[in-house]
Write a protein that holds these residues in place. Structure first.
Motif, mmCIF file in Angstrom:
data_model
loop_
_atom_site.group_PDB
_atom_site.id
_atom_site.type_symbol
_atom_site.label_atom_id
_atom_site.label_comp_id
_atom_site.label_asym_id
_atom_site.label_seq_id
_atom_site.Cartn_x
_atom_site.Cartn_y
_atom_site.Cartn_z
ATOM 1 N N LYS A 147 101.541 75.112 1.783
ATOM 2 C CA LYS A 147 100.952 75.086 3.118
ATOM 3 C C LYS A 147 101.862 74.318 4.076
ATOM 4 C CE LYS A 147 97.145 77.274 2.149
ATOM 5 N NZ LYS A 147 96.789 78.552 2.813
ATOM 6 N N PRO A 148 102.066 74.821 5.299
ATOM 7 C CA PRO A 148 102.835 74.054 6.288
ATOM 8 C C PRO A 148 102.129 72.727 6.572
ATOM 9 C CG PRO A 148 102.483 76.319 7.030
ATOM 10 C CD PRO A 148 101.600 76.115 5.840
ATOM 11 N N ILE A 149 102.902 71.661 6.680
ATOM 12 C CA ILE A 149 102.333 70.329 6.913
ATOM 13 C C ILE A 149 102.922 69.738 8.190
ATOM 14 C CG2 ILE A 149 102.211 67.951 6.048
ATOM 15 C CD1 ILE A 149 102.153 69.047 3.239
ATOM 16 N N VAL A 150 102.052 69.199 9.037
ATOM 17 C CA VAL A 150 102.484 68.458 10.225
ATOM 18 C C VAL A 150 102.095 66.997 10.023
ATOM 19 C CG1 VAL A 150 102.185 68.115 12.699
ATOM 20 C CG2 VAL A 150 102.286 70.428 11.779
ATOM 21 N N PRO A 151 103.074 66.101 9.850
ATOM 22 C CA PRO A 151 102.759 64.679 9.663
ATOM 23 C C PRO A 151 102.489 64.002 11.008
ATOM 24 C CG PRO A 151 104.921 65.297 8.726
ATOM 25 C CD PRO A 151 104.506 66.371 9.674
ATOM 26 N N ILE A 152 101.408 63.249 11.080
ATOM 27 C CA ILE A 152 101.069 62.466 12.263
ATOM 28 C C ILE A 152 101.035 60.996 11.852
ATOM 29 C CG2 ILE A 152 99.436 62.116 14.148
ATOM 30 C CD1 ILE A 152 100.540 64.942 14.054
ATOM 31 N N TYR A 153 101.977 60.213 12.365
ATOM 32 C CA TYR A 153 102.051 58.797 12.006
ATOM 33 C C TYR A 153 101.289 57.948 13.026
ATOM 34 C CZ TYR A 153 105.803 59.814 8.668
ATOM 35 O OH TYR A 153 106.535 60.293 7.621
ATOM 36 N N PHE A 154 100.626 56.916 12.524
ATOM 37 C CA PHE A 154 99.973 55.934 13.383
ATOM 38 C C PHE A 154 100.648 54.587 13.154
ATOM 39 C CE2 PHE A 154 96.710 59.185 13.143
ATOM 40 C CZ PHE A 154 96.277 59.252 14.457
ATOM 41 N N GLY A 155 101.359 54.107 14.176
ATOM 42 C CA GLY A 155 102.071 52.846 14.048
ATOM 43 C C GLY A 155 103.269 52.982 13.132
#
Length: 241
Positions: free
Chosen positions: A43-51
């Motif tokens: 599955k395509p993954i979009v990483p979203i980082y917090f801090g």
């Protein structure tokens, strides 16, 4: 049907998986199971980082080449520009996955192995608007400042400075312990660029660009521009007069 079966079915039916990454996520066995299942299902993954959650070897190895979004914190009020960037990234990732699934053979036949490049081409203009004070710099002005100091985009993407204040803040941290920062970002650089080593002289250009930031006198600021001649030992320094 238990919870894990529902999660598996949801991931299986999804066009894309968004991972909201924090230190709690990295430490969670459940999150690791979900991410591993998505990776196994391709599955395509979009990483979203917090801090700045730090490094996570079990996940970083799978998402090092993915376009990611980083929010400065996990506060309830998120930056609108970053939210829009996240939505555009999600749409583009879904579109890319659909195109690849529609033309798998064509992509395989015409794909060309990527050649490692130590430095990305500079943007056409590397002159900061001298009518602005550094405190008025936009993200584009910040990029131009670093480009004028011969800092490649491959390194800048690891930092994503949004303002002059952020640059100043990190400059203080860098000045306090430059060796530690070089080692830390050398590891991140290698993960983001398929094991490529971050050359120390490249990091020195970045360090010099930060430690020699212009003062609040735009009318007297002059930026050094890249020369077509071979670099001398002092060419990595940004000069201000």
């Amino acid at each position: 049907e238990d919870l894990w079966e529902k999660i598996a079915r949801g991931i299986g039916q999804a066009k894309l998986v968004v991972c909201l990454l924090s230190q709690d996520y990295f430490n969670s066995k459940s999150c690791r199971k979900e991410a591993s299942f998505a990776i196994k299902r391709k599955k395509p993954i979009v990483p979203i980082y917090f801090g700045e959650p730090g490094d996570c070897d079990w996940l970083d190895i799978h998402i090092a080449d993915r376009k990611y979004i980083r929010f400065k914190s996990n506060k309830s009020e998120l930056d609108d520009a970053k939210v829009q960037e996240m939505l555009r990234t999600i749409e583009a990732t879904i579109k890319e996955a659909q195109e690849q699934s529609s033309h798998p053979q064509q992509i395989e036949q015409h794909s060309v192995p990527a050649q490692p490049r130590k430095e990305i081409e500079k943007i056409q203009s590397t002159t900061v608007d001298v009518k602005k004070t550094p405190q008025e710099w936009t993200r584009n002005d910040i990029q131009k400042w670093f480009y004028s100091c011969n800092v490649p985009d491959t390194l800048l993407k690891l930092f994503d400075f949004q303002s002059f204040a952020e640059m100043n803040q990190y400059a203080s941290k860098l000045q306090a312990n430059p060796k530690n920062e070089f080692l830390k970002y050398g590891q991140r650089y290698a993960k983001a660029h398929a094991g490529d080593e971050l050359e120390e002289y490249i990091f020195d250009r970045f360090k010099n660009a930060l430690l020699e930031l212009p003062v609040n006198r735009p009318d007297t600021m002059k930026l050094s521009t890249p020369s077509s001649k071979p670099s001398s030992s002092n060419s990595s320094t940004c000069t201000i007069s």
